[in-house]
Design a protein around this motif. Structure first.
Motif, PDB file in Angstrom:
ATOM      1  N   ARG A 165     142.430  43.118  50.914  1.00  0.00           N
ATOM      2  CA  ARG A 165     143.457  42.663  49.983  1.00  0.00           C
ATOM      3  C   ARG A 165     143.471  41.142  49.819  1.00  0.00           C
ATOM      4  O   ARG A 165     144.334  40.598  49.137  1.00  0.00           O
ATOM      5  CB  ARG A 165     144.837  43.142  50.459  1.00  0.00           C
ATOM      6  CG  ARG A 165     145.018  44.655  50.416  1.00  0.00           C
ATOM      7  CD  ARG A 165     146.484  45.021  50.508  1.00  0.00           C
ATOM      8  NE  ARG A 165     147.061  44.624  51.777  1.00  0.00           N
ATOM      9  CZ  ARG A 165     147.172  45.425  52.846  1.00  0.00           C
ATOM     10  NH1 ARG A 165     146.698  46.656  52.782  1.00  0.00           N
ATOM     11  NH2 ARG A 165     147.720  44.999  53.969  1.00  0.00           N
ATOM     12  N   LEU A 166     142.547  40.447  50.474  1.00  0.00           N
ATOM     13  CA  LEU A 166     142.481  38.998  50.343  1.00  0.00           C
ATOM     14  C   LEU A 166     142.036  38.617  48.937  1.00  0.00           C
ATOM     15  O   LEU A 166     141.368  39.384  48.255  1.00  0.00           O
ATOM     16  CB  LEU A 166     141.486  38.426  51.356  1.00  0.00           C
ATOM     17  CG  LEU A 166     141.889  38.466  52.839  1.00  0.00           C
ATOM     18  CD1 LEU A 166     140.726  38.001  53.695  1.00  0.00           C
ATOM     19  CD2 LEU A 166     143.114  37.590  53.097  1.00  0.00           C
ATOM     20  N   SER A 181     134.973  35.869  49.648  1.00  0.00           N
ATOM     21  CA  SER A 181     133.674  35.206  49.511  1.00  0.00           C
ATOM     22  C   SER A 181     133.442  34.203  50.642  1.00  0.00           C
ATOM     23  O   SER A 181     132.328  34.083  51.164  1.00  0.00           O
ATOM     24  CB  SER A 181     133.579  34.504  48.158  1.00  0.00           C
ATOM     25  OG  SER A 181     133.680  35.429  47.099  1.00  0.00           O
ATOM     26  N   ALA A 182     134.514  33.490  51.038  1.00  0.00           N
ATOM     27  CA  ALA A 182     134.390  32.533  52.143  1.00  0.00           C
ATOM     28  C   ALA A 182     134.074  33.242  53.452  1.00  0.00           C
ATOM     29  O   ALA A 182     133.255  32.762  54.256  1.00  0.00           O
ATOM     30  CB  ALA A 182     135.675  31.724  52.275  1.00  0.00           C
ATOM     31  N   LEU A 183     134.701  34.394  53.689  1.00  0.00           N
ATOM     32  CA  LEU A 183     134.411  35.165  54.902  1.00  0.00           C
ATOM     33  C   LEU A 183     132.968  35.660  54.911  1.00  0.00           C
ATOM     34  O   LEU A 183     132.293  35.617  55.942  1.00  0.00           O
ATOM     35  CB  LEU A 183     135.377  36.349  55.001  1.00  0.00           C
ATOM     36  CG  LEU A 183     136.817  36.036  55.435  1.00  0.00           C
ATOM     37  CD1 LEU A 183     137.674  37.290  55.352  1.00  0.00           C
ATOM     38  CD2 LEU A 183     136.829  35.467  56.855  1.00  0.00           C
ATOM     39  N   ILE A 184     132.508  36.135  53.751  1.00  0.00           N
ATOM     40  CA  ILE A 184     131.123  36.593  53.658  1.00  0.00           C
ATOM     41  C   ILE A 184     130.167  35.440  53.938  1.00  0.00           C
ATOM     42  O   ILE A 184     129.192  35.583  54.692  1.00  0.00           O
ATOM     43  CB  ILE A 184     130.845  37.202  52.272  1.00  0.00           C
ATOM     44  CG1 ILE A 184     131.638  38.501  52.086  1.00  0.00           C
ATOM     45  CG2 ILE A 184     129.360  37.470  52.082  1.00  0.00           C
ATOM     46  CD1 ILE A 184     131.569  39.062  50.683  1.00  0.00           C
ATOM     47  N   LEU A 234     126.647  32.569  60.334  1.00  0.00           N
ATOM     48  CA  LEU A 234     126.562  32.953  61.744  1.00  0.00           C
ATOM     49  C   LEU A 234     125.296  33.773  62.010  1.00  0.00           C
ATOM     50  O   LEU A 234     124.573  33.528  62.987  1.00  0.00           O
ATOM     51  CB  LEU A 234     127.798  33.760  62.133  1.00  0.00           C
ATOM     52  CG  LEU A 234     127.849  34.270  63.584  1.00  0.00           C
ATOM     53  CD1 LEU A 234     127.793  33.101  64.564  1.00  0.00           C
ATOM     54  CD2 LEU A 234     129.104  35.099  63.812  1.00  0.00           C
ATOM     55  N   ILE A 235     125.010  34.732  61.144  1.00  0.00           N
ATOM     56  CA  ILE A 235     123.803  35.544  61.306  1.00  0.00           C
ATOM     57  C   ILE A 235     122.557  34.666  61.173  1.00  0.00           C
ATOM     58  O   ILE A 235     121.572  34.835  61.908  1.00  0.00           O
ATOM     59  CB  ILE A 235     123.792  36.678  60.274  1.00  0.00           C
ATOM     60  CG1 ILE A 235     124.882  37.697  60.605  1.00  0.00           C
ATOM     61  CG2 ILE A 235     122.433  37.370  60.221  1.00  0.00           C
ATOM     62  CD1 ILE A 235     125.061  38.777  59.555  1.00  0.00           C
ATOM     63  N   LEU A 236     122.585  33.714  60.242  1.00  0.00           N
ATOM     64  CA  LEU A 236     121.440  32.814  60.069  1.00  0.00           C
ATOM     65  C   LEU A 236     121.221  31.972  61.318  1.00  0.00           C
ATOM     66  O   LEU A 236     120.078  31.753  61.742  1.00  0.00           O
ATOM     67  CB  LEU A 236     121.685  31.911  58.856  1.00  0.00           C
ATOM     68  CG  LEU A 236     120.500  31.095  58.345  1.00  0.00           C
ATOM     69  CD1 LEU A 236     119.406  32.025  57.849  1.00  0.00           C
ATOM     70  CD2 LEU A 236     120.948  30.168  57.230  1.00  0.00           C
ATOM     71  N   LEU A 238     130.205  35.018  42.297  1.00  0.00           N
ATOM     72  CA  LEU A 238     128.937  34.619  41.682  1.00  0.00           C
ATOM     73  C   LEU A 238     128.413  33.318  42.284  1.00  0.00           C
ATOM     74  O   LEU A 238     127.204  33.079  42.299  1.00  0.00           O
ATOM     75  CB  LEU A 238     129.055  34.532  40.160  1.00  0.00           C
ATOM     76  CG  LEU A 238     129.940  33.476  39.498  1.00  0.00           C
ATOM     77  CD1 LEU A 238     129.232  32.134  39.352  1.00  0.00           C
ATOM     78  CD2 LEU A 238     130.383  33.968  38.127  1.00  0.00           C
ATOM     79  N   LEU A 239     129.329  32.473  42.794  1.00  0.00           N
ATOM     80  CA  LEU A 239     128.886  31.262  43.484  1.00  0.00           C
ATOM     81  C   LEU A 239     128.116  31.625  44.749  1.00  0.00           C
ATOM     82  O   LEU A 239     127.054  31.057  45.031  1.00  0.00           O
ATOM     83  CB  LEU A 239     130.096  30.389  43.837  1.00  0.00           C
ATOM     84  CG  LEU A 239     129.802  29.114  44.646  1.00  0.00           C
ATOM     85  CD1 LEU A 239     128.871  28.190  43.867  1.00  0.00           C
ATOM     86  CD2 LEU A 239     131.098  28.395  45.007  1.00  0.00           C
ATOM     87  N   VAL A 240     128.630  32.601  45.514  1.00  0.00           N
ATOM     88  CA  VAL A 240     127.922  33.065  46.711  1.00  0.00           C
ATOM     89  C   VAL A 240     126.574  33.681  46.329  1.00  0.00           C
ATOM     90  O   VAL A 240     125.548  33.422  46.971  1.00  0.00           O
ATOM     91  CB  VAL A 240     128.789  34.081  47.489  1.00  0.00           C
ATOM     92  CG1 VAL A 240     127.989  34.703  48.636  1.00  0.00           C
ATOM     93  CG2 VAL A 240     130.041  33.417  48.022  1.00  0.00           C
ATOM     94  N   GLY A 241     126.567  34.510  45.272  1.00  0.00           N
ATOM     95  CA  GLY A 241     125.323  35.126  44.833  1.00  0.00           C
ATOM     96  C   GLY A 241     124.298  34.099  44.401  1.00  0.00           C
ATOM     97  O   GLY A 241     123.114  34.191  44.767  1.00  0.00           O
ATOM     98  N   SER A 242     124.717  33.091  43.640  1.00  0.00           N
ATOM     99  CA  SER A 242     123.789  32.047  43.192  1.00  0.00           C
ATOM    100  C   SER A 242     123.245  31.258  44.377  1.00  0.00           C
ATOM    101  O   SER A 242     122.056  30.901  44.409  1.00  0.00           O
ATOM    102  CB  SER A 242     124.511  31.097  42.226  1.00  0.00           C
ATOM    103  OG  SER A 242     125.007  31.790  41.100  1.00  0.00           O
ATOM    104  N   ALA A 243     124.117  30.984  45.355  1.00  0.00           N
ATOM    105  CA  ALA A 243     123.671  30.257  46.553  1.00  0.00           C
ATOM    106  C   ALA A 243     122.636  31.067  47.318  1.00  0.00           C
ATOM    107  O   ALA A 243     121.641  30.517  47.817  1.00  0.00           O
ATOM    108  CB  ALA A 243     124.872  29.947  47.446  1.00  0.00           C
ATOM    109  N   LEU A 244     122.841  32.379  47.400  1.00  0.00           N
ATOM    110  CA  LEU A 244     121.904  33.238  48.115  1.00  0.00           C
ATOM    111  C   LEU A 244     120.526  33.222  47.463  1.00  0.00           C
ATOM    112  O   LEU A 244     119.498  33.015  48.131  1.00  0.00           O
ATOM    113  CB  LEU A 244     122.448  34.664  48.167  1.00  0.00           C
ATOM    114  CG  LEU A 244     121.519  35.738  48.753  1.00  0.00           C
ATOM    115  CD1 LEU A 244     121.220  35.426  50.212  1.00  0.00           C
ATOM    116  CD2 LEU A 244     122.150  37.117  48.607  1.00  0.00           C
ATOM    117  N   PHE A 245     120.489  33.406  46.140  1.00  0.00           N
ATOM    118  CA  PHE A 245     119.202  33.435  45.445  1.00  0.00           C
ATOM    119  C   PHE A 245     118.527  32.062  45.466  1.00  0.00           C
ATOM    120  O   PHE A 245     117.308  31.970  45.633  1.00  0.00           O
ATOM    121  CB  PHE A 245     119.397  33.918  44.015  1.00  0.00           C
ATOM    122  CG  PHE A 245     119.993  35.296  43.927  1.00  0.00           C
ATOM    123  CD1 PHE A 245     119.510  36.327  44.706  1.00  0.00           C
ATOM    124  CD2 PHE A 245     121.051  35.563  43.082  1.00  0.00           C
ATOM    125  CE1 PHE A 245     120.065  37.596  44.645  1.00  0.00           C
ATOM    126  CE2 PHE A 245     121.613  36.828  43.004  1.00  0.00           C
ATOM    127  CZ  PHE A 245     121.112  37.852  43.787  1.00  0.00           C
TER     128      PHE A 245
END
Length: 412
Positions: A11-12, A18-21, A27-29, A303-310
C-alpha cells in the motif's frame, strides 16, 4: 507477521516501493561484488556510464508514459528518437548544444504530431501507425543526412563532431563519495560508487532528464490538466460527458510524448563519448524505453528504476565486458531466490516454483561458463528487457482504454 508487513508495503506510494526495490537491488549487488570479486559491478565509472546510457531510455520511457496515460499506444518512440538525433545534430552543428536540445525536441514533437493525426483524428491502428513512424523516421533521416552532412563531413552516415555541454560534478559530494569508494568497505563502498556516478561528470541534459521525472508526476497526478489527460485514457466517454476535450488532451499527450522521445535522441547525440549523429545510433532504445515504462507500471518512479536498470546493464557490458556480465548471473540467481521467498510468504506456490526454477537455470549457466562471450554480452540489455517484462507481466495495470479507438460524441 511478515505477510502483514508485505501487505502494508503493497500500500506504499509508488515512489516508496520503487525506492525499496532499488535498495534491495543495491544490497544484492553488494553481495555479488563480495562473492565474485567483480568490483566493476558497483564502481563509479560503471555508474557514470549507466547514467549516460540510461538517459535516452529515460526520455523515451517518459514519452511513452505521456502518450499511453492518454490512451495512445506509442510504439513509434523509436522513430521519434531517430528524428530527434538528426534534428539535434543539425541544430547543434549550426548553433551549439542548447540548439541541439531544441532541435531534438522539435523533430521528435513533429513525429508525435504525425502519430496523433493518424491515431486520434483518423483512428489508424496505434501499432500500425507507430511502426510507420519508425520506418518514416529512419528513411527521412537517412535522406536528410545524405543531403546535409555529406558536404561538410564527406560521410552521409554521420555528422561532423559537435560542440558538447561542459561537464560538472557536485562539489564536495562527488569527491566524498569517491573517497568512500576507495576504502573498499562492504556495501558502504559499493553504494558510494553507485551514487558517485550520479553526481560526477554531469551535463545540463542529464539534470533535465532527472528533473522531468518529478515534473511529469506533478503534472499528471497533481494538476487538473493531468487528471483530465489520464481520464482520457481511462474512460474518455465519461470524461467527455464532464466537459473534457478528449481529442485535444490526446493530441497534447502524443506531441509531448514525441518531444520527450526527441530529447532522448538529443541525449544520444550530445553524449560526451560521441558528440554527433551516427546512422542507426538509436539501436532499439526507443523500444527499451517502452519496456522500462511497462516495467514501471505506467508510473514515473517505476520507469526511472527500469531505465536505470537497462542503462546499468548497457554501461556494464561496455566498460567491463563478458566477465562482469557473467558475474551478473550470480546476482540474478540471488534475485530469483529473494523473489521466490516473497512469493512463498504469500503462499503463491506456482510463482515460487517458477522463480526457483529460473534461479536454478541461471546459476547453472553461471557455473558452467567462466565468462560471457562478447557477442552475447553486447545483447545483455535486450535480454534483460525480455526477462524483466516476463517477470513483471503479472502485476501490470495499463490504462483501461489504452489502444482503443475514440470518436468525439460516441457516448452521446
Amino acid at each position: 507477521m511478515t505477510a502483514a508487513v508485505l501487505e502494508r508495503a503493497g500500500r506504499l506510494p509508488g515512489w516508496a516501493r520503487s525506492a525499496l526495490i532499488a535498495a534491495g537491488l543495491v544490497l544484492i549487488l553488494s553481495v555479488t561484488v563480495t562473492l565474485t570479486g567483480q568490483t566493476q559491478l558497483a564502481s563509479s565509472g560503471t555508474s557514470e556510464a549507466a547514467v549516460r546510457l540510461g538517459l535516452p531510455i529515460l526520455f523515451a520511457a517518459l514519452g511513452g508514459l505521456w502518450a499511453e496515460r492518454a490512451g495512445i499506444i506509442n510504439i513509434g518512440l523509436e522513430g521519434m528518437m531517430v528524428l530527434g538525433t538528426w534534428g539535434a545534430a543539425w541544430a547543434g552543428y549550426q548553433w551549439g548544444p542548447w540548439a541541439a536540445v531544441l532541435g531534438g525536441l522539435a523533430f521528435g514533437a513533429l513525429g508525435g504530431l504525425v502519430h496523433a493525426i493518424a491515431t486520434v483524428t483518423f483512428n489508424v491502428n496505434h501499432i500500425v501507425s507507430g511502426v510507420a513512424i519508425t520506418l518514416l523516421g529512419t528513411g527521412l533521416t537517412k535522406y536528410l543526412a545524405t543531403l546535409v552532412f555529406t558536404p561538410v563531413s564527406q560521410n552521409p552516415r554521420q555528422s561532423p563532431r559537435l560542440e558538447g555541454f561542459e561537464q560538472f560534478s557536485v562539489p564536495g559530494l562527488s569527491s566524498g563519495l569517491q573517497a568512500l569508494e576507495a576504502q573498499q568497505r562492504v556495501f558502504v563502498s559499493d553504494l558510494a560508487g553507485l551514487l558517485s556516478g550520479l553526481v560526477t561528470g554531469l551535463t545540463p541534459i542529464v539534470v533535465l532528464g532527472f528533473g522531468l521525472v518529478p515534473v511529469s508526476y506533478w503534472i499528471l497526478w497533481r494538476t487538473s490538466f493531468g487528471l483530465r489527460l489520464r481520464s482520457s485514457g481511462e474512460s474518455p466517454v465519461a470524461a467527455e460527458s464532464l466537459g473534457v476535450n478528449v481529442i485535444a488532451h490526446k493530441y497534447v499527450a502524443v506531441i509531448v510524448s514525441g518531444a520527450l522521445a526527441g530529447l532522448g535522441g538529443a541525449a544520444l547525440v550530445l553524449n560526451p563519448g560521441q558528440l554527433g549523429y551516427l546512422e542507426n545510433q538509436v539501436g532499439g532504445r526507443g523500444y527499451i524505453g517502452l519496456a522500462a515504462m511497462i516495467f514501471g507500471n505506467w508510473r514515473p518512479a517505476g520507469l526511472l528504476v527500469g531505465s536505470a536498470l537497462f542503462g546499468y546493464v548497457d554501461g556494464l557490458q561496455l566498460r567491463a565486458g563478458g566477465e562482469a556480465v557473467h558475474a551478473l548471473l550470480y546476482g540474478a540467481t540471488l534475485v530469483a531466490v529473494v523473489v521466490a521467498v516473497l512469493w512463498a510468504i504469500r503462499r503463491m506456490w506456482t510463482a515460487t516454483a517458477v522463480a526457483l526454477g529460473a534461479g536454478a537455470v541461471v546459476y547453472a549457466l553461471y557455473w558452467a561458463f567462466d565468462t560471457v562471450p562478447s557477442e552475447f554480452a553486447s545483447y545483455a540489455p535486450q535480454l534483460v528487457t525480455l526477462i524483466v517484462l516476463a517477470a513483471a507481466s503479472q502485476r501490470l495495470r495499463p490504462p483501461a482504454r489504452l489502444g482503443d479507438e475514440y470518436r468525439r460524441g460516441e457516448g452521446g
